[in-house]
Design a protein around this motif. Structure first.
Motif: not given
Length: 414
Positions: A57-58, A61-63, A66-67, A70, A126, A130, A133
């Motif tokens: 995830a780090s 570039k996509s989130n 990260d979702l 989460t 998720t 997503y 956004t």
């Protein structure tokens, strides 16, 4: 693994314990060791997956990933190896106990179905986060779609769990008997079913989007839509209170959606002033000359005065009385003043309908209505433009020898 099923049994027999006691103790020891191994494995797999997913995830570039973290997708997936080991170890632990073997096997299979549902739920959450956004989907009722898919998943999961617990033949008998209770189920889940149908219609017909300003007088709602799900629509009113509306009410009842206004080129101003009928009169030459001092209608008055004089002269009209022939009136000139002022105002959209019109006379006077569109559609700016216009028009009324109607007060009698 079956050859280790009696690993501790022989040890307990050597200690002089009975056969039955040795079997139970052997089963308990294997069960405890298996549980410890499964817990350790589950903990290790969770930590490894958490580290791997965090690193991935780090670097992206996509989130979306990260979702995923989460919503605990990797954590739920990490339980799969432990569950697999638990299912495979059942024949080893309960080798001498057929009934317990069958019971635990079914329980583990049901646990697998529940785990699958949790994974599906976390994935759907998720996707929901997503999609919200994405600019193209931000105003769509994503919550309703996700809830529909989740309900379908729970129904399938419940059916599979029932099949595991009662067997295929018993499941078919259960479904057959279930049909007789359909009416009761429809009554119990009426709101859910209505909400499901309504959410589909709302989406297909594009009736409401997230962010729309709606007015629903029946429920006291007047504000922006902040959430649309299967059962309810949440509206944040302009006083910051939250009104919850059943989704099916959007289909069964009438409400106002202001999206058309916000997407248009202007916001309508429609307000009138009440002119006292006794103050309306014809204008003589002295009145006209005085009103020519008002710059925006000076040219209009000169042009109309020449046209009216030419008409009256050519037709031999006796102008000893103002009622004969054609004449200008103070309310008519005032309407022209308003019309011209609006046309020259920078905050008014001249490409949209614009007029000053006289409505049906009432017992309180003659309504003189201003109808135009403000360029700025924001509430505070719109109210400022409208107030500024009427400040000017109300102050201009006496210049035309007109009077506004208002109910008598103590100062009136004094």
């Amino acid at each position: 693994m079956i050859q280790y099923a009696h690993f501790f049994y022989d040890y307990f027999r050597d200690l002089g314990l009975t056969r039955v006691t040795s079997k139970y103790l052997n089963m308990l020891v294997l069960l405890v060791l298996t549980l410890i191994f499964i817990l350790i494995l589950d903990l290790l797999v969770r930590k490894v997956l958490r580290l791997i997913s965090a690193k991935i995830a780090s670097r992206t570039k996509s989130n979306f990933d990260d979702l995923l973290i989460t919503n605990r997708v990797p954590r739920n997936i990490a339980h799969i190896p432990a569950l697999y080991i638990a299912i495979k170890s059942i024949p080893l632990v309960f080798n001498d106990f057929a009934n317990l073997h069958l019971l635990f096997e079914k329980c583990m299979q049901v646990a697998g179905i529940v785990l699958g549902l949790w994974i599906v739920r976390s994935l759907l959450n998720t996707l929901k986060n997503y999609f919200k956004t994405l600019p193209s989907l931000r105003d769509k009722p994503i919550d309703s779609y996700i809830q529909v898919f989740m309900i379908f998943a729970w129904i399938v999961g419940a059916g599979l769990a029932m099949a595991v617990l009662v067997g295929g033949d018993s499941l078919w008998k259960f479904i057959t008997g279930f049909g007789a209770a359909t009416a009761i189920i429809l009554l119990i889940f009426k709101d859910t079913i209505l909400g499901f149908v309504a959410s589909i219609q709302v989406s297909i017909n594009d009736m409401v989007r997230i962010g729309d300003w709606i007015t629903f007088e029946k429920f006291g709602a007047d504000g922006d839509v902040i959430e649309i799900n299967l059962a309810t629509v949440k509206v944040q009113n302009f006083d910051n209170t939250i009104t919850t509306i059943p989704t099916y009410a959007l289909i069964s009842d009438s409400f106002k959606n202001w999206r058309g206004m916000t997407n248009s080129d202007g916001r309508r101003i429609k307000r009138h002033m009440l002119i006292k009928q006794t103050s309306i009169k014809y204008l003589n030459n002295e009145d006209i000359e005085r009103l020519k001092q008002i710059e925006i209608i000076s040219t209009y008055l000169s042009t109309m005065q020449d046209k009216i004089n030419n008409f009256n002269t050519s037709h031999g009209i006796d102008k000893s009385s103002l009622i004969n022939g054609r004449n200008m009136t103070n309310i008519g000139v005032f309407r022209k003043f308003i019309q011209t002022y609006l046309e020259q105002h920078s905050a008014i959209n001249n490409n949209m309908l614009l007029m000053a019109r006289q409505l049906q006379p009432t017992s309180q006077g003659v309504p003189l209505e201003i109808y135009c569109f403000s360029k700025d559609k924001r509430w505070e700016s719109y109210e400022y433009v409208m107030s500024d216009l009427f400040d000017h028009f109300l102050a201009a009324v006496p210049y035309f020898d007109l009077e506004l109607f208002e109910l008598p007060s103590n100062s009136t009698f004094k």
